[in-house]
Write a protein that holds these residues in place. Structure first.
Motif, PDB file in Angstrom:
ATOM      1  N   UNK A  72       0.673  -1.156   0.047  1.00  0.00           N
ATOM      2  CA  UNK A  72      -0.091   0.189  -0.050  1.00  0.00           C
ATOM      3  C   UNK A  72       0.787   1.166  -0.021  1.00  0.00           C
ATOM      4  N   UNK A  73       0.348   2.296  -0.407  1.00  0.00           N
ATOM      5  CA  UNK A  73       1.045   3.668  -0.602  1.00  0.00           C
ATOM      6  C   UNK A  73       1.644   3.973   0.810  1.00  0.00           C
ATOM      7  N   UNK A  74       0.980   3.825   1.846  1.00  0.00           N
ATOM      8  CA  UNK A  74       1.699   4.235   3.343  1.00  0.00           C
ATOM      9  C   UNK A  74       3.045   3.289   3.617  1.00  0.00           C
ATOM     10  N   UNK A  75       3.162   2.076   3.241  1.00  0.00           N
ATOM     11  CA  UNK A  75       3.921   1.190   3.482  1.00  0.00           C
ATOM     12  C   UNK A  75       5.125   1.337   2.600  1.00  0.00           C
ATOM     13  N   UNK A  76       4.990   1.685   1.466  1.00  0.00           N
ATOM     14  CA  UNK A  76       6.019   2.147   0.465  1.00  0.00           C
ATOM     15  C   UNK A  76       6.433   3.602   0.848  1.00  0.00           C
ATOM     16  N   UNK A  77       5.824   4.705   1.447  1.00  0.00           N
ATOM     17  CA  UNK A  77       6.430   5.827   1.614  1.00  0.00           C
ATOM     18  C   UNK A  77       7.243   5.531   2.900  1.00  0.00           C
ATOM     19  N   UNK A  78       6.759   4.747   3.794  1.00  0.00           N
ATOM     20  CA  UNK A  78       7.561   4.514   5.102  1.00  0.00           C
ATOM     21  C   UNK A  78       8.907   3.837   4.666  1.00  0.00           C
ATOM     22  N   UNK A  79       8.938   2.948   3.871  1.00  0.00           N
ATOM     23  CA  UNK A  79      10.251   2.398   3.300  1.00  0.00           C
ATOM     24  C   UNK A  79      11.079   3.293   2.691  1.00  0.00           C
ATOM     25  N   UNK A  80      10.792   4.326   1.837  1.00  0.00           N
ATOM     26  CA  UNK A  80      11.327   5.282   1.143  1.00  0.00           C
ATOM     27  C   UNK A  80      11.862   6.234   2.531  1.00  0.00           C
ATOM     28  N   UNK A  81      11.029   6.633   3.300  1.00  0.00           N
ATOM     29  CA  UNK A  81      11.663   7.469   4.332  1.00  0.00           C
ATOM     30  C   UNK A  81      12.628   6.765   5.140  1.00  0.00           C
ATOM     31  N   UNK A  82      12.526   5.553   5.464  1.00  0.00           N
ATOM     32  CA  UNK A  82      13.753   4.812   6.182  1.00  0.00           C
ATOM     33  C   UNK A  82      14.877   4.767   5.643  1.00  0.00           C
ATOM     34  N   UNK A  83      14.713   4.478   3.904  1.00  0.00           N
ATOM     35  CA  UNK A  83      15.997   4.467   3.223  1.00  0.00           C
ATOM     36  C   UNK A  83      16.736   5.712   3.254  1.00  0.00           C
ATOM     37  N   UNK A  84      15.748   6.825   3.184  1.00  0.00           N
ATOM     38  CA  UNK A  84      16.443   8.338   2.990  1.00  0.00           C
ATOM     39  C   UNK A  84      17.137   8.460   4.303  1.00  0.00           C
ATOM     40  N   UNK A  85      16.588   8.325   5.661  1.00  0.00           N
ATOM     41  CA  UNK A  85      17.230   8.485   6.725  1.00  0.00           C
ATOM     42  C   UNK A  85      18.526   7.494   7.203  1.00  0.00           C
ATOM     43  N   UNK A  86      18.453   6.492   6.424  1.00  0.00           N
ATOM     44  CA  UNK A  86      19.772   5.498   6.622  1.00  0.00           C
ATOM     45  C   UNK A  86      20.622   6.057   5.560  1.00  0.00           C
TER      46      UNK A  86
END
Length: 356
Positions: free
Chosen positions: A152-166
């Motif tokens: 879902x879009x929320x899950x994908x957005x969360x993963x992108x945020x985690x990738x960016x922060x790492x």
């Protein structure tokens, strides 16, 4: 402050830090290319080859360039996050390996044969060619992350945020403004969504349109805040096959033909459409001789790609592409005025796809 940001961007350009990655399509690359903070939408009907096109233009050609001597010398870093919601990771990699075997050896081992879906199995020699791709596939692991299955879009957005922060730090300028600082400024991060119509729905986003709108909004944010470059695949709606349109010969894709939501077209910087004129028995918009671009068994070796929208340059541009569907490979054709009989023949006998 605003002029300072602009001045930095201009200086980065002078020093080559804003240069992009080639797509493997020279003419198309002149109009768009692959750079930071570009949202690209690619549309087409089922069977038009849109997934193969984004794999070629936004994954495999860039990756092959990146691991080449030229790519390594460029100083550009590449990261690809590939959301394959329609096909499994195994199938996706098998298609890519089949393509690489063809490019290296001129031999086609289709996915159906590679994975043993047909009675005719691989020979020992073909299996040896497959094993030779181990290092190539291994070299992809640090660059390309494939996540298969719908989300879902929320899950994908969360993963992108985690990738960016790492891979970077968010700085708070004041209580109203934040900026993202990547660890490596010269990294181009592509986020491929194939295809957006397969998003899972949630309680907050119960309809397909709601999910697509939310996903496009999150991708726009990832582009503007993190500097990521989304590449989204979308289906066309059925109106393109309307009998009246076919009768009038008006079946070339338009922005209005994208299915389910207008958000993706509005949010995207670049919109591309793949079109198979043979499917509708209409003349090619660019004027290529379609009779010479299919073989005696009816296999079609042609697609037209149209640049419908381009926020940073020219649009309404059409480019003819040779299409080798067995391995999902495209190659730009010469301009119509330069197209020769030998070019047509080379496309049908597949040698054209092996030419440098």
């Amino acid at each position: 402050m605003i002029f300072q940001d602009l001045e930095k961007a201009v200086q980065d350009g002078i020093e080559g830090r804003n240069s992009g990655i080639p797509m493997g399509f020279d003419r198309l690359n002149r109009y768009i290319g692959i750079r930071k903070s570009i949202y690209t939408l690619v549309g087409g009907l089922t069977g038009s080859g849109k997934t193969s096109f984004i794999d070629d233009a936004y994954v495999l050609n860039p990756f092959d360039w990146y691991i080449s001597r030229e790519g390594q010398a460029s100083g550009i870093k590449l990261k690809i996050i590939y959301r394959s919601m329609e096909r499994s990771k195994t199938y996706k990699m098998a298609k890519w390996v089949s393509r690489k075997i063809f490019l290296d050896n001129g031999i086609i081992i289709p996915v159906s044969k590679l994975l043993g879906w047909q009675k005719e199995k691989m020979t020992h020699d073909e299996h040896d060619l497959f094993l030779l791709q181990r290092d190539y596939v291994g070299s992809m692991s640090d660059i390309i992350t494939i996540i298969d299955g719908p989300d879902n879009p929320v899950g994908i957005a969360k993963h992108l945020k985690e990738h960016a922060e790492s891979n970077g730090v968010i700085h708070e300028i004041d209580k109203y403004n934040k900026v993202y600082q990547p660890n490596e400024e010269n990294t181009i991060t592509l986020v491929v969504i194939d295809h957006i119509g397969l998003l899972k729905r949630t309680k907050d986003y119960p309809s397909k349109k709601d999910s697509i709108d939310k996903m496009s909004d999150e991708l726009r944010y990832a582009r503007d805040f993190y500097g990521y470059s989304p590449v989204v695949v979308s289906q066309f709606n059925r109106d393109i096959a309307n009998p009246i349109r076919i009768k009038n010969g008006d079946v070339e894709p338009q922005l209005e033909d994208f299915a389910d939501s207008a958000s993706t077209q509005n949010d995207a910087d670049v919109v591309l459409a793949l079109f198979d004129p043979m499917r509708y028995k209409v003349a090619d918009p660019s004027g290529y001789n379609l009779d010479k671009l299919k073989d005696e068994f009816g296999a079609k070796y042609y697609r037209s790609v149209r640049l419908i929208k381009n926020s940073y340059g020219e649009d309404d541009v059409r480019i003819g592409l040779g299409f080798l569907g067995q391995i999902g490979m495209f190659k730009e054709l010469p301009r119509l005025k330069n197209m020769t009989e030998s070019d047509y023949s080379a496309i049908i006998n597949k040698t054209y796809f092996l030419e440098p």
